[in-house]
Design an enzyme around this catalytic site. Structure first.
Site, mmCIF file in Angstrom:
data_model
loop_
_atom_site.group_PDB
_atom_site.id
_atom_site.type_symbol
_atom_site.label_atom_id
_atom_site.label_comp_id
_atom_site.label_asym_id
_atom_site.label_seq_id
_atom_site.Cartn_x
_atom_site.Cartn_y
_atom_site.Cartn_z
ATOM 1 N N VAL A 96 -1.015 -1.788 6.481
ATOM 2 C CA VAL A 96 0.259 -1.192 6.113
ATOM 3 C C VAL A 96 1.101 -1.179 7.597
ATOM 4 O O VAL A 96 0.550 -0.741 8.768
ATOM 5 C CB VAL A 96 -0.179 0.497 6.031
ATOM 6 C CG1 VAL A 96 1.350 1.320 5.691
ATOM 7 C CG2 VAL A 96 -0.938 0.577 4.544
ATOM 8 N N HIS A 100 0.245 3.609 12.390
ATOM 9 C CA HIS A 100 -0.869 4.729 12.023
ATOM 10 C C HIS A 100 -2.074 4.877 12.907
ATOM 11 O O HIS A 100 -2.466 3.634 13.361
ATOM 12 C CB HIS A 100 -1.121 4.763 10.771
ATOM 13 C CG HIS A 100 -1.655 3.555 10.096
ATOM 14 N ND1 HIS A 100 -0.853 2.432 9.958
ATOM 15 C CD2 HIS A 100 -3.104 3.021 9.922
ATOM 16 C CE1 HIS A 100 -1.435 1.228 9.266
ATOM 17 N NE2 HIS A 100 -2.947 1.574 9.602
HETATM 18 P P1 AMP Z 1 -4.872 -0.237 8.035
HETATM 19 O O1 AMP Z 1 -5.864 -1.268 7.381
HETATM 20 O O2 AMP Z 1 -5.230 -0.112 9.350
HETATM 21 O O3 AMP Z 1 -3.368 -0.683 7.982
HETATM 22 O O4 AMP Z 1 -4.719 1.212 7.434
HETATM 23 C C1 AMP Z 1 -4.123 1.456 6.179
HETATM 24 C C2 AMP Z 1 -5.052 2.736 5.763
HETATM 25 O O5 AMP Z 1 -4.186 3.448 4.789
HETATM 26 C C3 AMP Z 1 -6.199 2.228 4.756
HETATM 27 O O6 AMP Z 1 -7.457 2.788 5.601
HETATM 28 C C4 AMP Z 1 -6.017 2.896 3.653
HETATM 29 O O7 AMP Z 1 -7.052 3.542 2.825
HETATM 30 C C5 AMP Z 1 -4.890 4.114 3.694
HETATM 31 N N1 AMP Z 1 -3.807 4.492 2.736
HETATM 32 C C6 AMP Z 1 -3.147 3.332 2.161
HETATM 33 N N2 AMP Z 1 -2.575 4.185 1.179
HETATM 34 C C7 AMP Z 1 -2.603 5.553 1.485
HETATM 35 C C8 AMP Z 1 -2.480 6.471 0.816
HETATM 36 N N3 AMP Z 1 -1.358 6.609 -0.341
HETATM 37 N N4 AMP Z 1 -2.780 7.716 1.171
HETATM 38 C C9 AMP Z 1 -3.963 7.898 2.051
HETATM 39 N N5 AMP Z 1 -4.204 6.652 2.645
HETATM 40 C C10 AMP Z 1 -3.754 5.460 2.338
#
Ligand code: AMP
Length: 116
Positions: A96, A100
């Site tokens: 994403v 974050h």
């Molecule tokens: P990254 O791989 O570091 O980009 O982390 C993205 C994180 O966002 C992953 O651990 C997903 O499980 C989490 N994620 C994606 N969509 C959602 C959502 N709608 N609500 C909560 N967590 C999410």
């Protein structure tokens, strides 16, 4: 300006989440695929920054606020100790592209790294 992401939709309210914390600049909520007993995400409300490098250069105060919120959550939900992870770039596991922080706590003693 980063492309719209799922986190942009969470900030705008289009995708509902249970907020664990909110300040003027950041929000926090549970990761939907937890990798540890406690696995929260702290994100800026701004959709401007794709990763922590951009945020550190463009808005270091918000980055500092993310760390402060992570600490507060770790105190509320664990013993105050936590791991803070910023995946930065696709090959590092970032999926994403809205900066974050992963806040992980509880049962981490035997894990040297957390990844998918
Ligand atoms: P990254 O791989 O570091 O980009 O982390 C993205 C994180 O966002 C992953 O651990 C997903 O499980 C989490 N994620 C994606 N969509 C959602 C959502 N709608 N609500 C909560 N967590 C999410």
């Amino acid at each position: 300006m980063a492309e719209e992401t799922v986190f942009g939709k969470i900030v705008s309210g289009e995708i509902p989440v249970d907020l664990l914390a909110e300040t003027d600049r950041v929000i926090a909520f549970r990761d939907m695929h937890p990798q540890a007993p406690i696995h929260f995400l702290v994100i800026p409300k701004s959709t401007e920054y794709a990763n922590v490098v951009e945020l550190a250069a463009g808005d270091p105060e918000t980055l500092a606020e993310m760390v402060t919120v992570a600490k507060q959550l770790a105190e509320e939900h664990a013993n105050g100790e936590f791991r803070l992870i910023f995946n930065s770039g696709e090959s590092a596991g970032q999926t994403v592209f809205h900066v974050h922080a992963h806040v992980l706590a509880g049962g981490l003693e035997e894990r040297s790294l957390v990844g998918s």
